[in-house]
Design an enzyme around this catalytic site. Structure first.
Site, PDB file in Angstrom:
ATOM      1  N   ASP A  30      22.105  34.205  79.906  1.00 56.87           N
ATOM      2  CA  ASP A  30      21.447  35.085  79.101  1.00 56.87           C
ATOM      3  C   ASP A  30      19.858  35.358  79.146  1.00 56.87           C
ATOM      4  O   ASP A  30      19.431  36.362  78.998  1.00 56.87           O
ATOM      5  CB  ASP A  30      21.630  34.916  77.666  1.00 56.87           C
ATOM      6  CG  ASP A  30      21.314  33.481  77.036  1.00 56.87           C
ATOM      7  OD1 ASP A  30      21.149  32.524  77.895  1.00 56.87           O
ATOM      8  OD2 ASP A  30      20.994  33.406  76.176  1.00 56.87           O
ATOM      9  N   GLU A  53      26.840  27.716  90.126  1.00 57.16           N
ATOM     10  CA  GLU A  53      25.470  27.721  90.640  1.00 57.16           C
ATOM     11  C   GLU A  53      25.475  26.880  91.892  1.00 57.16           C
ATOM     12  O   GLU A  53      24.644  27.343  92.696  1.00 57.16           O
ATOM     13  CB  GLU A  53      24.633  27.174  89.666  1.00 57.16           C
ATOM     14  CG  GLU A  53      24.356  28.065  88.520  1.00 57.16           C
ATOM     15  CD  GLU A  53      25.290  28.044  87.330  1.00 57.16           C
ATOM     16  OE1 GLU A  53      25.194  28.506  86.074  1.00 57.16           O
ATOM     17  OE2 GLU A  53      26.223  27.157  87.348  1.00 57.16           O
ATOM     18  N   HIS A 116      18.990  27.010  73.105  1.00 59.22           N
ATOM     19  CA  HIS A 116      20.035  26.563  73.879  1.00 59.22           C
ATOM     20  C   HIS A 116      19.601  26.253  75.407  1.00 59.22           C
ATOM     21  O   HIS A 116      18.650  26.868  75.897  1.00 59.22           O
ATOM     22  CB  HIS A 116      21.421  27.391  74.050  1.00 59.22           C
ATOM     23  CG  HIS A 116      21.036  28.955  74.224  1.00 59.22           C
ATOM     24  ND1 HIS A 116      20.347  29.531  73.493  1.00 59.22           N
ATOM     25  CD2 HIS A 116      21.247  29.421  75.302  1.00 59.22           C
ATOM     26  CE1 HIS A 116      20.160  30.691  74.277  1.00 59.22           C
ATOM     27  NE2 HIS A 116      21.028  30.607  75.422  1.00 59.22           N
ATOM     28  N   HIS A 117      20.143  25.528  76.132  1.00 60.37           N
ATOM     29  CA  HIS A 117      20.105  24.973  77.483  1.00 60.37           C
ATOM     30  C   HIS A 117      18.722  24.292  77.843  1.00 60.37           C
ATOM     31  O   HIS A 117      18.321  24.299  78.606  1.00 60.37           O
ATOM     32  CB  HIS A 117      20.018  26.291  78.437  1.00 60.37           C
ATOM     33  CG  HIS A 117      21.111  27.189  78.486  1.00 60.37           C
ATOM     34  ND1 HIS A 117      22.367  26.684  78.205  1.00 60.37           N
ATOM     35  CD2 HIS A 117      21.215  28.468  78.968  1.00 60.37           C
ATOM     36  CE1 HIS A 117      23.539  27.574  78.187  1.00 60.37           C
ATOM     37  NE2 HIS A 117      22.738  28.665  78.642  1.00 60.37           N
ATOM     38  N   ASP A 438      39.935  18.921 104.208  1.00 61.06           N
ATOM     39  CA  ASP A 438      40.827  19.001 102.877  1.00 61.06           C
ATOM     40  C   ASP A 438      39.942  18.481 101.601  1.00 61.06           C
ATOM     41  O   ASP A 438      39.874  18.902 100.671  1.00 61.06           O
ATOM     42  CB  ASP A 438      42.282  18.665 102.809  1.00 61.06           C
ATOM     43  CG  ASP A 438      42.318  17.244 103.420  1.00 61.06           C
ATOM     44  OD1 ASP A 438      41.293  16.780 103.906  1.00 61.06           O
ATOM     45  OD2 ASP A 438      43.465  16.658 103.137  1.00 61.06           O
ATOM     46  N   ASN A 465      44.224  16.276 106.707  1.00 62.85           N
ATOM     47  CA  ASN A 465      44.313  14.858 107.057  1.00 62.85           C
ATOM     48  C   ASN A 465      44.502  13.830 105.743  1.00 62.85           C
ATOM     49  O   ASN A 465      44.167  12.694 105.913  1.00 62.85           O
ATOM     50  CB  ASN A 465      43.236  14.274 108.089  1.00 62.85           C
ATOM     51  CG  ASN A 465      41.975  14.591 107.707  1.00 62.85           C
ATOM     52  OD1 ASN A 465      41.720  14.988 106.483  1.00 62.85           O
ATOM     53  ND2 ASN A 465      41.243  14.451 108.497  1.00 62.85           N
TER      54      ASN A 465
END
Length: 560
Positions: A30, A53, A116-117, A438, A465
């Site tokens: 945002d 990210e 926030h964040h 993998d 493998n």
């Protein structure tokens, strides 16, 4: 302010376009959604949304290696920290990526609001301070100086070939400004005429009439000096090699190309020519543990001309400031002007052409990489993830015009899958070939669907493998921590959005041959090949390095 006013965000985008960026990678948040609107509206920009990210950062890295500049957009805190691993890898490996972080408004920051964040303490520069350790330049943009600071950071990224950080608050991004009035200025005067003259004299005395041998590496590419290197190699009969880090820097089909030098892990023929050279030029070389056989190189400084980014050393004497390109040109002039020509190189040992295995023969690391290297064509961009893929391909000569990308210093597994997306977008005319284990693929496979959405058609080879074979080679052959969950790999492309992919699961030489032949004929579709190999089938080069790594980690050898 009118809705169509030219903004700080627009200025940043115009500068990025000027530097060759036409795709911007990231994840929406945002604090940067309005800025993303400007990206979508920009006539030269395309938004490439990542699954997360970290993947977006890896993709930007792959893009930056081919384009020479890349851009990544994340949101404040949670987004930028998720991308920090990728940005740190770009810093370690000299890849220019501009990390743009959408931040809360300056009003919120000034009031120290708990939004926030954030960490909830009203300090909005925690992450800016963190970024200083993994970027070459940073700026917390404010309206009064935003354009000047953008130019400063972008200039440093371009010159140093390392990431930069721009903290772009919501209100700063939309603040009105004027478009750039002139191109971004370049730094000049990086070479002192006196240093160049003294270097040329010292190098000329050391070279004399000796044959010159060259060991080149990745910094030649990063600093844009490939043409100068090629001119040096063409000025005389110059045997040359690269480290694994600089693989594909030179034309590996040249008769003067010796191969890959890796210290004690090198082929004897390569090691002898490099270490016994009467005069050795090392250009853009940075010895690390995994590319030098754990620092087992034996290079005599008294017989070496070491050409670095902004200084050079001749037999221990330092000359600076001296740009790499100027130093390479000086050595080329010495070879052209000395009036003698080196003797013809002795014939290289005959290379044995192995008889292909029977079609029903079980695949091995050796036969897999032999067949894959034969399948590569000029223009391919090969990305090999750290592990058996990287070390399996490193010793194979590549066709002229093939570019090889790995990450042997930072060594973050899973890097190459999103990086292949970035590389494919950086040059759509070249087909990417992704080689990944993998275990590594499980970290970043979410980005597989983005290839289809972007209209790319790579060849993806997943080496199954049954776990982390590279770690088993170092320690813990049967340890539980080196195990992973088994996946139905060939079902993933369709599940992740690439419904028209050609998928193959191969365990024999004939099945691999058929899959690669079909893939060559399907240039417009993703080709996804799962290759089944034994757990402890390990390329010889990786075996030697793993033994050294194990001894170093156990404190049994000195790292010097």
């Amino acid at each position: 302010m009118t809705e169509n006013a030219y903004t700080v965000g627009d200025y940043l985008l115009d500068r990025l376009a000027e530097l060759g960026v036409t795709e911007i990678f990231g994840v929406p948040g945002d604090y940067q959604l309005e800025f993303l609107d400007h990206i979508l509206a920009h006539p030269q920009m395309t938004w490439i949304g990542g699954a997360n990210e970290l993947n977006a950062g890896y993709a930007a890295d792959g893009y930056g290696r081919l384009r020479g500049m890349a851009a990544l957009v994340t949101t404040f805190g949670v987004g930028e920290l998720s991308a920090a691993n990728a940005v740190a890898g770009s810093y370690a490996e000299h890849v220019p990526v501009v990390h743009i972080v959408g931040a809360p408004s300056k009003d919120s920051q000034a009031a120290r609001r708990i939004v926030h964040h954030t960490l909830g303490d009203g300090d909005f520069e925690h992450f800016l301070r963190m970024s200083r350790e993994i970027t070459c330049a940073q700026a917390n943009l404010v309206p009064a100086t935003a354009t000047r600071e953008i130019d400063r950071v972008l200039s440093e990224v371009r010159e140093q070939k390392r990431p930069g950080y721009l903290l772009l608050a919501t209100d700063v991004a939309r603040f009105p400004t004027e478009p750039p009035a002139a191109p971004l200025p370049r730094y000049t005067g990086g070479t002192s005429p006196r240093a160049l003259s003294m270097f040329t004299e010292a190098a000329s005395q050391l070279i004399g009439e000796h044959r010159l041998t060259v060991l080149a590496d990745f910094l030649v590419h990063r600093m844009g000096c490939v043409d100068e290197l090629n001119a040096l190699l063409g000025a005389d009969t110059v045997p040359h090699a690269t480290l694994m880090w600089g693989k594909s820097l030179v034309d590996e089909s040249s008769p003067n190309f010796l191969g890959i030098y890796a210290g004690a892990a090198s082929e004897d023929s390569v090691r002898e020519v490099i270490e016994d050279a009467p005069v050795l030029v090392t250009a853009g070389v940075l010895f690390t543990d995994m590319v030098s056989g754990f620092f087992s190189q034996r290079i005599d400084p008294a017989r070496t001309i070491d050409i670095g980014v902004n200084q050079s050393v001749v037999a221990g004497q330092v000359f600076a400031p001296l740009d790499m390109g100027a130093a390479l040109d000086a050595v080329t002039s010495i070879l052209k002007g000395r009036g003698v020509t080196s003797q013809t190189l002795p014939p290289a040992p005959a290379r044995q052409t192995a008889t292909p295995p029977a079609r029903d023969a079980a695949l091995t690391q050796e036969t897999l990489w032999d067949r894959l290297s034969d399948a590569l064509t000029p223009g391919n961009v090969v990305l090999a993830d750290q592990g058996t893929s990287f070390y399996g391909m490193a010793g194979h000569r590549l066709a002229s015009g093939v570019t090889f990308i790995g990450q042997p210093l930072w060594g973050s597994i899973g890097y190459t899958l999103p990086a292949a997306l970035g590389a494919g977008l950086a040059d759509r005319d070249r087909r990417t070939v992704l080689l990944i284990g993998d275990g590594a693929a499980q970290l970043t496979v979410q980005e597989l669907g983005a290839f289809g959405r972007a209209g790319l058609a790579p060849v993806v080879v997943v080496v199954n493998n049954d776990g982390y074979t590279v770690e088993r080679a170092i320690h813990g052959v049967t340890a539980e921590y080196n195990d992973i969950s088994g996946w139905r790999w060939t079902e993933l492309p369709a599940a992740l959005g690439v419904s028209d992919a050609l998928t193959f699961r191969v365990s024999t030489y004939g099945e691999l041959d058929d899959a690669l032949t079909a893939g060559a004929d399907a240039q417009d579709r993703m080709v996804f090949i799962e290759v089944l190999l034994g757990r402890m089938d390990i390329p010889p080069l990786l075996t030697e390095l793993a033994q050294s790594a194990s001894a170093a980690n156990a404190g049994k050898i000195s790292p010097s």
